[in-house]
Design a protein around this motif. Structure first.
Motif, PDB file in Angstrom:
ATOM      1  N   GLU A  33     -25.920 -18.872  22.149  1.00  0.00           N
ATOM      2  CA  GLU A  33     -25.404 -18.156  23.308  1.00  0.00           C
ATOM      3  C   GLU A  33     -25.846 -16.689  23.243  1.00  0.00           C
ATOM      4  O   GLU A  33     -25.942 -16.104  22.153  1.00  0.00           O
ATOM      5  N   LEU A  35     -24.679 -13.112  24.960  1.00  0.00           N
ATOM      6  CA  LEU A  35     -23.687 -12.394  25.755  1.00  0.00           C
ATOM      7  C   LEU A  35     -22.719 -13.352  26.444  1.00  0.00           C
ATOM      8  O   LEU A  35     -22.365 -13.213  27.617  1.00  0.00           O
ATOM      9  N   GLY A  36     -22.302 -14.424  25.716  1.00  0.00           N
ATOM     10  CA  GLY A  36     -21.286 -15.347  26.204  1.00  0.00           C
ATOM     11  C   GLY A  36     -21.789 -16.496  27.034  1.00  0.00           C
ATOM     12  O   GLY A  36     -20.992 -17.334  27.480  1.00  0.00           O
ATOM     13  N   SER A  37     -23.080 -16.614  27.283  1.00  0.00           N
ATOM     14  CA  SER A  37     -23.613 -17.726  28.077  1.00  0.00           C
ATOM     15  C   SER A  37     -24.635 -18.509  27.242  1.00  0.00           C
ATOM     16  O   SER A  37     -25.308 -17.952  26.359  1.00  0.00           O
ATOM     17  N   TYR A  38     -24.724 -19.795  27.597  1.00  0.00           N
ATOM     18  CA  TYR A  38     -25.634 -20.664  26.842  1.00  0.00           C
ATOM     19  C   TYR A  38     -27.068 -20.308  27.152  1.00  0.00           C
ATOM     20  O   TYR A  38     -27.455 -20.147  28.322  1.00  0.00           O
ATOM     21  N   TYR A  53     -27.773  -9.963  19.798  1.00  0.00           N
ATOM     22  CA  TYR A  53     -27.715 -10.522  21.151  1.00  0.00           C
ATOM     23  C   TYR A  53     -27.484 -12.022  21.117  1.00  0.00           C
ATOM     24  O   TYR A  53     -26.625 -12.532  21.835  1.00  0.00           O
ATOM     25  N   GLN A  55     -26.267 -15.498  19.356  1.00  0.00           N
ATOM     26  CA  GLN A  55     -25.296 -15.965  18.366  1.00  0.00           C
ATOM     27  C   GLN A  55     -25.274 -17.502  18.333  1.00  0.00           C
ATOM     28  O   GLN A  55     -25.380 -18.153  19.379  1.00  0.00           O
ATOM     29  N   VAL A  57     -23.271 -20.591  18.240  1.00  0.00           N
ATOM     30  CA  VAL A  57     -21.879 -20.915  18.553  1.00  0.00           C
ATOM     31  C   VAL A  57     -21.478 -22.321  18.065  1.00  0.00           C
ATOM     32  O   VAL A  57     -20.283 -22.599  17.893  1.00  0.00           O
ATOM     33  N   TYR A 100     -19.739 -28.492  25.051  1.00  0.00           N
ATOM     34  CA  TYR A 100     -19.253 -27.875  26.271  1.00  0.00           C
ATOM     35  C   TYR A 100     -18.433 -28.804  27.160  1.00  0.00           C
ATOM     36  O   TYR A 100     -17.710 -28.319  28.028  1.00  0.00           O
TER      37      TYR A 100
END
Length: 337
Positions: A33, A35-38, A53, A55, A57, A100
């Motif tokens: 991911e 910034l929080g998006s896949y 930037y 990560q 998850v 998800y």
């Protein structure tokens, strides 16, 4: 201070480079991911990401896994309480869906399996749960595979391990099994007695039949032997009579030849006839039964004279006709005279 800054920058660059390199093992996948998006999925091998930037998850293996389902209480269609546990073999086919589409995939799998087991057991009676285990496994496999497909999971195999009724039910089943075994034993015993009686009756019937056949054959053989004996006896008597007749004819022929050739043979013939007549009377007198025999001495003389007349007439006939005399062709009318 001026010399410290390059070292700090070097350390930051080294740590950044180290954080940007990701080595993924075989049969594993990473979800990234930013910034929080896949963003993307890392495949096995050497991969690079942007430090800070990007990560990781979620990471997991795509190899087949074993899910141990704990024992749970179920109620069958005939209202019997049983405890069932199972084992499920599964693997992740789509890592994105597994992360998800559901929260805590393993707990969701366990709850799904328990629900399906309770549902299928409620459709069956107690006896069917023990005999239809293979069918139950196939039904659970089909239903779980369909239910977990949106999560990117493939269920490959489902096995029910233990189906344990309650203590009261077990006691009742043991009593039922004991009664069933006793019933089978009684049936087998009665069938054994029946078969033994049938075999004995068949054996007696077969023995009587064999005895009757043996008696029949013996009677036939005895009758044939008696018939053969009668035939042989008749043939022997016939042969004896033939031999006696031939011997008598031969003797008469010899006597006639002697009478024709020797005139003195007549007195010898008279003597032999008288002797035979006396011997016959002697045998009759010596027989076992009591008899009375009247003998006229004059009959002996008349018999001898009759024989002499027959001989004389035959001699006259033979001299006149000059035909040899055959003792087998005696004239019965002349003997009667």
């Amino acid at each position: 201070m001026g010399t410290l800054i390059p070292w700090v920058l070097a350390i930051l660059v080294a740590s950044g480079l180290k954080g940007s390199v990701k080595i993924v093992k075989e049969k594993e996948e990473y979800l990234i991911e930013g910034l929080g998006s896949y963003r993307r999925k890392l495949e096995p091998g050497l991969n690079f990401i942007i430090p800070v930037y990007d990560q990781v998850v979620y990471k997991d293996t795509i190899r087949e896994k074993v899910l141990d389902v704990p024992a749970q209480s179920c109620i069958t269609r005939d209202n019997v309480s049983i405890t069932v546990d199972a084992v499920v073999y599964w693997r992740i086919m789509d890592m994105y869906k597994a992360f998800y589409k559901v929260e805590n995939l393993r707990d969701a799998m366990v709850n799904m399996v328990l629900t399906q087991i309770r549902s299928e057991m409620g459709k069956l009676e107690l006896d069917q749960t023990f005999t239809a285990r293979t069918e139950i496994n196939e039904i659970l496999l089909r239903e779980l595979d369909i239910a977990t497909d949106p999560w990117g999971v493939k269920v490959t195999r489902v096995e029910l391990r233990d189906i344990m009724p309650s203590k009261a039910v077990q006691d009742s089943m043991e009593l039922q099994m004991a009664a069933e075994r006793q019933k089978r034993a009684n049936i087998l015993t009665s069938e054994g007695h029946r078969d033994s009686a049938i075999n004995s009756a068949q054996g007696d019937a077969q023995a009587k039949l064999l005895q009757a056949e043996a008696a029949k054959k013996a009677a036939i053989l005895n009758a044939e032997a008696e018939q053969q004996a009668i035939v042989l006896k008749a043939q022997g008597e016939r042969q004896e009579q033939i031999l006696k007749a031939e011997a008598t004819a031969e003797a008469m022929k010899i006597v006639m030849e002697k009478l024709q050739n020797d005139p003195n043979a007549r007195e010898a013939l008279q003597f032999l006839l008288a002797q035979e007549y006396l011997e016959m009377g002697k045998e009759i007198g010596n027989s076992g039964s009591s008899k009375v025999m009247f003998m006229d001495p004059r009959s002996m003389i008349s018999t001898i004279e009759g024989v002499q007349s027959v001989i004389a007439q035959n001699n006259n006939t033979s001299n006149s006709d000059r035909t040899p005399y055959n003792p087998m062709e005696l004239d019965l009318e002349r003997i009667k005279k």
